[in-house]
Design a protein around this motif. Structure first.
Motif, PDB file in Angstrom:
ATOM      1  N   ALA A   3     -52.368  32.555  -2.060  1.00  0.00           N
ATOM      2  CA  ALA A   3     -53.433  31.817  -1.291  1.00  0.00           C
ATOM      3  C   ALA A   3     -53.745  30.552  -1.734  1.00  0.00           C
ATOM      4  N   LEU A   4     -54.464  29.606  -0.997  1.00  0.00           N
ATOM      5  CA  LEU A   4     -54.985  28.291  -1.581  1.00  0.00           C
ATOM      6  C   LEU A   4     -56.088  28.695  -2.375  1.00  0.00           C
ATOM      7  N   GLY A 197     -55.042  21.700   1.706  1.00  0.00           N
ATOM      8  CA  GLY A 197     -55.844  22.200   2.411  1.00  0.00           C
ATOM      9  C   GLY A 197     -55.007  22.469   4.077  1.00  0.00           C
ATOM     10  N   ASN A 198     -55.518  21.985   4.879  1.00  0.00           N
ATOM     11  CA  ASN A 198     -55.117  22.163   6.237  1.00  0.00           C
ATOM     12  C   ASN A 198     -54.025  21.322   6.582  1.00  0.00           C
ATOM     13  N   LYS A 199     -53.869  20.046   5.796  1.00  0.00           N
ATOM     14  CA  LYS A 199     -52.766  19.120   6.182  1.00  0.00           C
ATOM     15  C   LYS A 199     -51.604  19.879   5.675  1.00  0.00           C
ATOM     16  N   SER A 200     -50.266  19.773   6.224  1.00  0.00           N
ATOM     17  CA  SER A 200     -49.092  20.489   6.109  1.00  0.00           C
ATOM     18  C   SER A 200     -48.624  19.994   4.670  1.00  0.00           C
ATOM     19  N   TYR A 201     -48.800  18.988   4.259  1.00  0.00           N
ATOM     20  CA  TYR A 201     -48.270  18.675   2.833  1.00  0.00           C
ATOM     21  C   TYR A 201     -49.192  17.405   2.304  1.00  0.00           C
ATOM     22  N   ASP A 202     -49.548  17.372   1.038  1.00  0.00           N
ATOM     23  CA  ASP A 202     -50.350  16.184   0.199  1.00  0.00           C
ATOM     24  C   ASP A 202     -49.185  15.796  -0.842  1.00  0.00           C
ATOM     25  N   LEU A 203     -48.539  16.331  -1.317  1.00  0.00           N
ATOM     26  CA  LEU A 203     -47.461  16.192  -2.513  1.00  0.00           C
ATOM     27  C   LEU A 203     -46.113  16.683  -2.202  1.00  0.00           C
ATOM     28  N   VAL A 204     -44.990  16.099  -2.556  1.00  0.00           N
ATOM     29  CA  VAL A 204     -43.890  16.447  -2.255  1.00  0.00           C
ATOM     30  C   VAL A 204     -42.946  16.097  -3.562  1.00  0.00           C
ATOM     31  N   TYR A 205     -42.118  17.137  -3.984  1.00  0.00           N
ATOM     32  CA  TYR A 205     -41.311  17.016  -5.209  1.00  0.00           C
ATOM     33  C   TYR A 205     -39.870  16.940  -4.677  1.00  0.00           C
ATOM     34  N   THR A 206     -38.929  16.021  -5.127  1.00  0.00           N
ATOM     35  CA  THR A 206     -37.712  15.889  -4.658  1.00  0.00           C
ATOM     36  C   THR A 206     -36.811  15.819  -5.836  1.00  0.00           C
ATOM     37  N   LEU A 270     -44.167   5.052   6.965  1.00  0.00           N
ATOM     38  CA  LEU A 270     -45.508   5.075   7.855  1.00  0.00           C
ATOM     39  C   LEU A 270     -45.145   6.224   8.552  1.00  0.00           C
ATOM     40  N   CYS A 271     -46.242   7.116   8.868  1.00  0.00           N
ATOM     41  CA  CYS A 271     -45.968   8.286   9.383  1.00  0.00           C
ATOM     42  C   CYS A 271     -47.120   8.820  10.371  1.00  0.00           C
ATOM     43  N   ASN A 272     -46.602   9.805  11.118  1.00  0.00           N
ATOM     44  CA  ASN A 272     -47.712  10.346  12.270  1.00  0.00           C
ATOM     45  C   ASN A 272     -47.586  11.706  12.243  1.00  0.00           C
ATOM     46  N   PRO A 273     -48.324  12.408  11.089  1.00  0.00           N
ATOM     47  CA  PRO A 273     -48.332  13.947  11.079  1.00  0.00           C
ATOM     48  C   PRO A 273     -49.776  14.525  11.465  1.00  0.00           C
ATOM     49  N   LEU A 274     -50.458  13.720  12.168  1.00  0.00           N
ATOM     50  CA  LEU A 274     -51.739  14.100  12.732  1.00  0.00           C
ATOM     51  C   LEU A 274     -52.130  15.264  13.291  1.00  0.00           C
ATOM     52  N   THR A 275     -51.217  15.466  14.155  1.00  0.00           N
ATOM     53  CA  THR A 275     -51.066  16.669  15.044  1.00  0.00           C
ATOM     54  C   THR A 275     -50.673  18.021  14.555  1.00  0.00           C
ATOM     55  N   ARG A 276     -50.079  18.008  13.243  1.00  0.00           N
ATOM     56  CA  ARG A 276     -49.546  19.175  12.631  1.00  0.00           C
ATOM     57  C   ARG A 276     -50.498  19.678  11.669  1.00  0.00           C
ATOM     58  N   LEU A 277     -51.039  20.949  11.701  1.00  0.00           N
ATOM     59  CA  LEU A 277     -52.113  21.357  10.753  1.00  0.00           C
ATOM     60  C   LEU A 277     -51.476  22.769  10.301  1.00  0.00           C
ATOM     61  N   ILE A 278     -51.743  23.212   9.094  1.00  0.00           N
ATOM     62  CA  ILE A 278     -51.447  24.808   8.799  1.00  0.00           C
ATOM     63  C   ILE A 278     -52.753  25.425   8.766  1.00  0.00           C
ATOM     64  N   LEU A 279     -52.988  26.293   9.706  1.00  0.00           N
ATOM     65  CA  LEU A 279     -54.230  26.965   9.900  1.00  0.00           C
ATOM     66  C   LEU A 279     -54.104  28.314   9.487  1.00  0.00           C
ATOM     67  N   ALA A 280     -52.622  28.999   9.492  1.00  0.00           N
ATOM     68  CA  ALA A 280     -52.582  30.393   9.050  1.00  0.00           C
ATOM     69  C   ALA A 280     -53.049  30.526   7.355  1.00  0.00           C
TER      70      ALA A 280
END
Length: 318
Positions: A3-4, A197-206, A270-280
């Motif tokens: 859980a978050l 939070g509800n954004k689908s990602y804030d940090l990425v590790y590659t 430059l990205c446009n992820p504004l419509t994808r949220l993680i609500l579950a």
């Protein structure tokens, strides 16, 4: 599934290093449309028009490119205190520091790979001067009306010797959750996308194929629409800004993207992820296989080779 915790509210700011400070400043202000909010020595603080805080990017002159630190805002003073204790228990704390302009006491620490992160709670909300005052009172600053007009700092993608170990730290110590990941045929986790939070990602590790530690793959700024990214490609073309790949759509996270190099050598998305949220609340991590990744991006564009080799600061091949 974890859980978050919601002790970390969001990605707050990044300090980016550049060996070409004047040209990098030109890129972020004239091409991206960001506004200078102050200067400290060799550093300039920059903001997007929708930043409620003082700034989200500090551009610092340096002998090479790369990322110096990434700031995260806690959700309360109590949340900050809890996470500081957890970081200390993990043995990765660096100690308290005075905050940057507009921010209060900040706790510095590093992830297992050596990237410096900073956690803070106190933050001064931005008050626009008369010439930048918006017509709508629920908007921090007037829309810039030039360049791309980026809306916010969206995410940071770190290169790491071991993506999974760093993802586990952000998950277990900072309370994030893995939304998507890549698993190689060997079972190794090669990349993880994490959110607070509800954004689908804030940090990425590659995984860093050079075997290095502490490097940056890219930082990303969100636009208002997909059309802004198409316009951004034309703006970059007209101004001789190097376009690495895109515009196109990622399969992972479904983000519409354009990757460019700012004059200092750092990769910017430059990205446009504004419509994808993680609500579950019980989101189940999506795992992508090698075979699925070999198909390329969502509409078939193959991942460009430099995506696996270019990072900052640059490394000399062994």
């Amino acid at each position: 599934m974890n859980a978050l915790l919601h002790d970390v509210a969001h990605l707050g700011h990044v300090e980016l290093l550049t060996p070409r400070p004047e040209r990098s400043l030109w890129f972020f202000t004239e091409i991206l449309g960001m506004t200078a909010a102050g200067q400290d020595g060799d550093s300039v603080h920059l903001r997007t028009y929708d930043d409620y805080e003082h700034h989200s990017l500090t551009l610092t002159a340096h002998h090479t490119s790369g990322i110096r630190a990434t700031g995260l805002r806690a959700s309360s003073q109590e949340a900050l205190d809890r996470r500081v204790l957890a970081i200390k228990d993990a043995g990765l704390g660096l100690g308290w520091r005075d905050g940057e302009p507009g921010r209060g006491p900040t706790y510095a620490f590093h992830d297992p790979d050596g990237h410096e992160l900073r956690l803070y709670w106190e933050s001064e909300w931005y008050e626009a001067p008369e010439e930048l005052r918006p017509a709508l009172k629920n908007q921090p600053q007037a829309f810039p009306g030039h360049g791309v007009g980026v809306r916010r700092l969206d995410h940071v993608n770190f290169l790491a010797a071991e993506a999974a170990a760093n993802g586990a730290f952000v998950r277990d110590v900072l309370g994030a959750r893995v939304t998507e990941q890549i698993m190689l045929d060997s079972g190794r986790i090669a990349a993880q996308w994490l959110h607070f939070g509800n954004k689908s990602y804030d940090l990425v590790y590659t995984d860093d194929r050079s075997g290095s530690s502490g490097r940056l793959h890219h930082l990303a700024f969100a636009t208002n629409s997909r059309e802004d990214i198409l316009r951004a490609a034309d703006i970059c073309l007209e101004n001789d800004v190097f376009i690495e790949t895109g515009p196109h759509k990622h399969a992972i996270q479904q983000t519409f993207f354009l990757y460019v190099y700012e004059p200092g050598g750092n990769r910017v998305e430059l990205c446009n992820p504004l419509t994808r949220l993680i609500l579950a609340p019980d989101w189940r991590t999506i795992t992508w296989t090698e075979a699925e990744r070999a198909k390329g991006q969502a509409w078939g564009l193959q991942t460009i080779a430099s995506f696996h080799t270019h990072g900052t600061p640059p490394v000399t091949p062994a």
